[in-house]
Design an enzyme around this catalytic site. Structure first.
Site: not given
Ligand code: MG
Ligand code: NAI
Length: 329
Positions: A119, A170, A202, A226, A230
């Site tokens: 990001y 990872k 993962d 993130d 969620d």
């Molecule tokens: Mg989000």
């Protein structure tokens, strides 16, 4: 001296749930609230989704309570996180008695790196066929996150218990970037006497679904935090309940994970729980541990016993729920 709290309701149900949280904060303490605009509505009026005075207010206040912004969310929340120099996003996901959850055993916290990773904004279109993204990982940001994580688990450990956390990464594939992240985080934890369990990000997704009770605190790079948080929101009954904190070295910004909920905005039925839990985190951040604990318990009590808003199967209004929480306080 009274703590100065910046209050930025934003758009949609932000205008309903943030005033609810202010009412609850007023019931447990004496604070100086300063309100400011951000989001779609102020952009329509002034051309600017985040007026300079709002940014300055967040950059100077002891803590900020933010609701949500609509289409301008990225133009508002990214600079606001920068205003408090936030390097970690704290995202608890907990299933509450009285709320339908896929995985009622879930009770964990993500500590998400909040400044870099994928990001970082370094994207390029190199040809008709090719675009690239540069993933940025620094030892300094990873160590800053790790120091925070060590403090976090040490504060919460029971007497005689060795504090610890999971590190999601990872590094088997992204050897250089996640290797650097992993080495920095584990290095700090080792120095601090904090246990670490490494997990591939993962695999965390699978384990979260199958046995969420095996996780307590999970330290993650930005994107992984993130997505995984969620996912955890889905396990505990949706976004309407999840609080978050963007913490910097000297100040912090607290916000519900949900958005402006345009489908119910203006109806007075938004669930204030996520924002009330965010306010509880704000109180704890400012050192008002008892008041924070009381707000959290009162909110949990109302989730368990009602009244409940329509998203939780009830028919109460935001005001009914807020009044019930204040009543318990
Ligand atoms: Mg989000
Ligand atoms: P959303 O979280 O606003 O809504 C998703 C669903 O959850 C809707 O059905 C909504 O009614 C429900 N919901 C959310 N919070 C609730 C609450 N407190 N009580 C009851 N029901 C609730 O996400 P969506 O629909 O993807 O986005 C709507 C707008 O919000 C968009 O413009 C988006 O950009 C913005 N947004 C802003 C965020 C921020 O400011 N941090 C974060 C996420 C979205």
């Amino acid at each position: 001296e009274r703590d100065r709290i910046a209050v930025i309701p934003g758009d949609g149900i932000g205008q309903e749930v943030v005033p609810a949280a202010v009412e609850v904060l007023e019931a447990v303490g004496d604070f100086e609230f300063v309100e400011a605009d951000a989001g779609d509505a102020v952009k329509a009026e002034t051309g600017d989704a985040l007026p300079q005075e709002t940014y300055d207010l967040a950059a100077e206040a002891d803590a900020t309570l933010f609701g949500a912004a609509g289409e301008t969310a990225a133009d508002v929340i990214l600079p606001l996180r920068e205003a408090v120099d936030s390097f970690v996003n704290v995202r608890p996901a907990k299933a509450y008695p009285g709320v339908d959850a896929l995985r009622p055993e879930t009770d964990l916290v993500f500590l998400r790196e909040n400044t870099e990773g994928v990001y970082s904004g370094h994207e390029d279109r190199l040809s008709e066929d090719l675009s690239t993204l540069t993933r940025v990982v620094t030892t300094s940001a990873s160590e800053r996150l790790a120091e925070f994580a060590c403090d976090y688990v040490t504060d919460r450990a029971d007497a005689g218990e060795t504090p610890g956390f999971h590190v999601a990464h990872k590094a088997n594939v992204m050897r250089e970037t996640d290797g650097r992240f992993r080495d920095a985080v584990v290095g700090v934890a080792d120095e601090r006497g904090v246990d670490t369990d490494e997990v591939l990000m993962d695999a965390v997704a699978t384990h979260l679904c199958l046995e969420p009770e095996t996780f307590d605190v999970v330290v993650c790079p930005n994107l992984a935090g993130d997505v995984l948080s969620d996912l955890a929101a889905g396990l505990v009954g949706g976004l309407g309940l999840l609080p978050s904190a963007n913490v910097g070295p000297d100040r912090a910004l607290f916000e519900p994970v949900h958005g402006t909920a345009p489908d119910i905005a203006g109806d007075g039925v938004a669930n204030p729980a996520a924002t009330l839990f965010s306010a509880a985190m704000l109180l704890q951040y400012l050192g008002h541990d008892d008041a924070g604990e009381r707000v959290r318990e009162a909110t949990e009590g109302v989730l368990a016993d009602g009244p409940r808003t329509p998203d939780l199967g009830g028919d109460a209004s935001t005001e009914d729920v807020t009044a019930a929480v204040v009543d318990r306080l």
